[in-house]
Design an enzyme around this catalytic site. Structure first.
Site, PDB file in Angstrom:
ATOM      1  N   GLN A   1      12.471  -6.073  -5.724  1.00 33.37           N
ATOM      2  CA  GLN A   1      12.285  -6.119  -7.104  1.00 33.37           C
ATOM      3  C   GLN A   1      11.841  -6.170  -8.502  1.00 33.37           C
ATOM      4  O   GLN A   1      12.382  -6.490 -10.224  1.00 33.37           O
ATOM      5  CB  GLN A   1      10.785  -6.644  -6.736  1.00 33.37           C
TER       6      GLN A   1
ATOM      7  N   ASP B   1      -5.234   6.631   1.812  1.00 31.86           N
ATOM      8  CA  ASP B   1      -5.806   5.191   0.985  1.00 31.86           C
ATOM      9  C   ASP B   1      -7.094   5.143   1.129  1.00 31.86           C
ATOM     10  O   ASP B   1      -7.647   4.758   2.355  1.00 31.86           O
ATOM     11  CB  ASP B   1      -4.420   3.917   1.876  1.00 31.86           C
TER      12      ASP B   1
ATOM     13  N   HIS C   1       0.798  -1.369  -0.049  1.00 32.97           N
ATOM     14  CA  HIS C   1      -0.011   0.057   0.012  1.00 32.97           C
ATOM     15  C   HIS C   1       0.951   1.158   0.016  1.00 32.97           C
ATOM     16  O   HIS C   1       0.689   2.487  -0.841  1.00 32.97           O
ATOM     17  CB  HIS C   1      -0.956  -0.008   1.450  1.00 32.97           C
TER      18      HIS C   1
ATOM     19  N   CYS D   1      14.517  -9.072  -2.152  1.00 30.18           N
ATOM     20  CA  CYS D   1      15.081  -8.325  -3.265  1.00 30.18           C
ATOM     21  C   CYS D   1      14.644  -6.943  -3.965  1.00 30.18           C
ATOM     22  O   CYS D   1      13.735  -6.412  -3.047  1.00 30.18           O
ATOM     23  CB  CYS D   1      15.693  -9.491  -4.777  1.00 30.18           C
TER      24      CYS D   1
ATOM     25  N   SER E   1       5.076  -9.665  -0.431  1.00 30.03           N
ATOM     26  CA  SER E   1       5.543  -9.320   0.784  1.00 30.03           C
ATOM     27  C   SER E   1       4.775  -9.772   2.141  1.00 30.03           C
ATOM     28  O   SER E   1       5.911  -9.560   3.433  1.00 30.03           O
ATOM     29  CB  SER E   1       5.595  -6.977   1.167  1.00 30.03           C
TER      30      SER E   1
ATOM     31  N   ASN F   1       0.311  -4.942  -6.971  1.00 25.97           N
ATOM     32  CA  ASN F   1       2.005  -4.087  -7.317  1.00 25.97           C
ATOM     33  C   ASN F   1       2.906  -5.362  -8.706  1.00 25.97           C
ATOM     34  O   ASN F   1       3.344  -4.503  -9.092  1.00 25.97           O
ATOM     35  CB  ASN F   1       3.189  -3.620  -5.944  1.00 25.97           C
ATOM     36  N   SER F   2       2.558  -6.638  -7.749  1.00 25.55           N
ATOM     37  CA  SER F   2       3.747  -6.766  -8.386  1.00 25.55           C
ATOM     38  C   SER F   2       3.233  -6.921 -10.427  1.00 25.55           C
ATOM     39  O   SER F   2       3.905  -7.023 -10.964  1.00 25.55           O
ATOM     40  CB  SER F   2       3.620  -8.079  -8.134  1.00 25.55           C
TER      41      SER F   2
ATOM     42  N   HIS G   1     -20.413  -3.301  -6.564  1.00 20.96           N
ATOM     43  CA  HIS G   1     -21.124  -4.116  -6.563  1.00 20.96           C
ATOM     44  C   HIS G   1     -21.607  -5.113  -5.200  1.00 20.96           C
ATOM     45  O   HIS G   1     -22.380  -4.772  -5.252  1.00 20.96           O
ATOM     46  CB  HIS G   1     -21.137  -4.709  -8.230  1.00 20.96           C
TER      47      HIS G   1
ATOM     48  N   ASP H   1      -6.960 -10.128  -3.434  1.00 22.93           N
ATOM     49  CA  ASP H   1      -7.082  -9.582  -4.894  1.00 22.93           C
ATOM     50  C   ASP H   1      -7.170 -10.932  -6.419  1.00 22.93           C
ATOM     51  O   ASP H   1      -6.681 -10.064  -7.549  1.00 22.93           O
ATOM     52  CB  ASP H   1      -7.132  -8.257  -5.107  1.00 22.93           C
ATOM     53  N   GLN H   2      -5.549 -11.427  -5.577  1.00 18.50           N
ATOM     54  CA  GLN H   2      -4.905 -12.329  -6.671  1.00 18.50           C
ATOM     55  C   GLN H   2      -5.306 -12.813  -7.731  1.00 18.50           C
ATOM     56  O   GLN H   2      -4.838 -12.358  -8.657  1.00 18.50           O
ATOM     57  CB  GLN H   2      -3.817 -12.912  -5.316  1.00 18.50           C
TER      58      GLN H   2
HETATM   59  N1  UDP Z   1       8.588  -6.338  -3.642  1.00 20.97           N
HETATM   60  C1  UDP Z   1       9.971  -5.864  -3.278  1.00 20.97           C
HETATM   61  N2  UDP Z   1      11.600  -7.034  -3.570  1.00 20.97           N
HETATM   62  C2  UDP Z   1      10.893  -8.518  -2.473  1.00 20.97           C
HETATM   63  C3  UDP Z   1       9.319  -8.921  -3.220  1.00 20.97           C
HETATM   64  C4  UDP Z   1       8.451  -8.073  -3.528  1.00 20.97           C
HETATM   65  O1  UDP Z   1      10.636  -4.495  -3.603  1.00 20.97           O
HETATM   66  O2  UDP Z   1      11.820  -9.599  -2.634  1.00 20.97           O
HETATM   67  C5  UDP Z   1       8.486  -5.244  -3.561  1.00 20.97           C
HETATM   68  C6  UDP Z   1       7.468  -5.113  -4.822  1.00 20.97           C
HETATM   69  O3  UDP Z   1       8.383  -4.866  -5.491  1.00 20.97           O
HETATM   70  C7  UDP Z   1       5.666  -4.470  -4.764  1.00 20.97           C
HETATM   71  C8  UDP Z   1       5.472  -4.763  -3.132  1.00 20.97           C
HETATM   72  O4  UDP Z   1       6.766  -5.875  -2.621  1.00 20.97           O
HETATM   73  O5  UDP Z   1       6.097  -3.147  -4.942  1.00 20.97           O
HETATM   74  C9  UDP Z   1       4.466  -5.986  -3.022  1.00 20.97           C
HETATM   75  O6  UDP Z   1       3.494  -5.618  -3.156  1.00 20.97           O
HETATM   76  P1  UDP Z   1       2.354  -6.582  -3.992  1.00 20.97           P
HETATM   77  O7  UDP Z   1       1.265  -5.994  -4.150  1.00 20.97           O
HETATM   78  O8  UDP Z   1       2.893  -7.604  -5.562  1.00 20.97           O
HETATM   79  O9  UDP Z   1       2.056  -8.245  -3.444  1.00 20.97           O
HETATM   80  P2  UDP Z   1       2.106  -8.048  -1.324  1.00 20.97           P
HETATM   81  O10 UDP Z   1       2.978  -7.733  -0.914  1.00 20.97           O
HETATM   82  O11 UDP Z   1       0.608  -6.911  -1.088  1.00 20.97           O
HETATM   83  O12 UDP Z   1       0.706  -8.893  -1.040  1.00 20.97           O
END
Ligand code: UDP
Length: 460
Positions: free
Chosen positions: A338, A116, A24, A336, A283, A357-358, A149, A377-378
């Site tokens: 990413q 948010d 977020h 890492c 994350s 985000n990914s 909805h 939401d995946q």
């Molecule tokens: N991320 C990162 N390094 C990692 C794993 C994830 O920088 O090793 C970042 C990734 O780039 C993204 C965020 O963590 O911006 C994860 O957000 P996402 O919405 O994909 O998934 P969530 O963690 O909310 O399930």
């Protein structure tokens, strides 16, 4: 609130109120950088716990803090998600009110609160001060449309066992819905949070979404009829991977986790172009043990090289000796950079949990994906990756909802090489260009910011 004449001689001050989770924080932080670049004063608002424990915090923004009632231990120390969210609402409201009160007598009162969508109470507090507001959706517009909805009672629940039509969306099978809707009752606290974020959304002056017009055109057009103030402001990822208009912007810069330095990148440097499978489940960690085992089994039995982010909370689920046995071909890290990884030419595909985000990062950087969605939401994001944007494949699951190693391997093969792979790569390349165009000078993002600054909220 200071009136327009008072404000003429000073820079508009925008507060960005962040929900305390990495997925977020990232998009709202990027949005903040872009507004700052236009000369606005931006302050970030986060919880005391996040401010104190993050591994990196951007120095370019003043940081204001509020309380979630768990200043020492944050979310992890709360008894349940419901208790945490109630506490965040109560203490967050009180302390945000104090922040706004303090600012109101300062030289730089807040002119707009961007919050948010998970923090709908922030709008009510901003309204007490007659400050303009913008809600920021950190999930896709498709997902926002679905929850809207549900909120309106326009979707039959429990979901009937057939494809369901919602304006703006392709027909969705029940498992393609967000898990909190498809599996009612699994996480009631999040269900309530997500559905009720619409209770006061009509009062917001702006509705910003981390998406871009071409990516979600149909749904945006539908939502615009419901909320004329909706605008796409994404993909909200560091500028260095898109337009480069913000100097040296190749990292979100607000990390709740300890980065691995450049271990992953150095390792990738030695690999052939397009030869590495990058695996990350986001994350939050907590991948089911069986899924971890199957992922490990797949990577071990395949010939592909791999880079796998395994969060600390999941490490003990790795099979014994996995790392030793795969050392020649693979690297396992806790975290890492990413975006740098996805941009690296050695990476051939992204096995992702399909966090929004990914998903956007993969789309924006043109990386073919293998979708292994888990909760929230995946599954909906996975549907769009495979069937709408056609930039990846979704691995089928077994009766336990787990993707087994054979199915995973087959998907990885298809995404890495062959005719299907070529088609996916071609599509991925097209989306990458479209994502970059958003931020070109005079592109759609510039249009939105211009409107934001000149119309409706009238900050100047
Ligand atoms: N991320 C990162 N390094 C990692 C794993 C994830 O920088 O090793 C970042 C990734 O780039 C993204 C965020 O963590 O911006 C994860 O957000 P996402 O919405 O994909 O998934 P969530 O963690 O909310 O399930």
């Amino acid at each position: 609130m200071a009136d327009a004449t008072d404000r003429d001689d000073r820079t508009p001050h925008i507060l960005i109120v962040l929900y305390p989770a990495q997925g977020h924080i990232n998009p709202m932080l990027q949005f903040s950088k872009r507004l700052q670049k236009r000369g606005l004063k931006i302050s970030l608002v986060t919880t005391n716990f996040i401010a104190r424990t993050s591994h990196s915090i951007p120095s370019s923004f003043p940081l204001l803090t509020i309380s979630d009632g768990y200043d020492d231990g944050g979310f992890a120390s709360a008894e349940s998600a419901q208790i945490y969210l109630d506490s965040l609402r109560q203490f967050g409201s009180e302390s945000l009110r104090e922040v706004l009160l303090r600012l109101s007598t300062s030289a730089s009162p807040a002119d707009c609160v961007v919050y948010d969508s998970f923090l709908s109470w922030a709008l009510d507090i901003a309204n007490e001060f007659e400050i303009s507001t913008a809600v920021f959706f950190t999930q896709s517009c498709a997902v926002a449309d679905i929850y809207y909805h549900v909120y309106k009672g326009l979707i039959e629940l429990p979901l009937p066992d057939r494809a369901i039509e919602i304006p703006g969306l392709p027909p969705l099978q029940p498992p393609e819905f967000p898990s909190f809707i498809h599996q009612l009752g699994t996480y009631p606290a999040y269900y309530d949070l997500l559905v009720n974020q619409y209770a006061n959304v009509d009062k917001a002056d702006w509705i910003f979404c981390n998406t871009f017009y071409e990516l979600e055109r149909e749904v945006l057009e539908c939502l615009k009829r419901i909320w004329p103030a909706i605008r796409a402001v994404g993909p909200s990822i560091p500028s260095g991977f898109l337009d480069g208009r913000i100097e040296d912007d190749r990292d979100y810069g607000f990390s709740l986790f300890n980065p691995d330095g450049d271990v992953s990148l150095k390792w990738l440097d030695g690999r052939r172009k397009g030869s590495v499978v990058y695996v990350s489940f986001g994350s939050l960690g907590k991948v089911p043990a069986e899924q971890m085992e199957e992922m490990a089994g797949c990577l071990k039995s395949s010939d592909w090289q791999f880079l796998w982010v395994v969060r600390t909370s999941d490490v003990e689920k790795l099979p014994k000796n996995f790392m030793a046995e795969t050392r020649e071909r693979g690297l396992v890290v806790r975290w890492c950079q990413q975006l740098e990884v996805l941009a690296h030419e050695a990476v051939g595909c992204f096995v992702t949990h399909c966090g929004w985000n990914s998903t956007l990062e993969g789309v924006s950087l043109g990386v073919p994906m293998v979708a292994v969605p888990g909760w929230t939401d995946q599954a909906t994001n996975a549907k769009f990756i495979t069937d709408v944007w056609k930039v990846g494949l979704k691995a089928p699951t077994n009766d336990n909802g787990v993707v087994n190693r054979e199915a995973l391997l087959q998907c990885i093969e298809e995404v890495m090489v062959g005719d299907k792979s070529n088609e996916i790569r071609q599509n991925a390349g097209i989306w990458k260009v479209l994502a970059q165009q958003v931020f070109e000078a005079g592109g759609s993002f510039d249009g939105v910011v211009h409107e934001f600054l000149t119309k409706r909220v009238s900050l100047f």
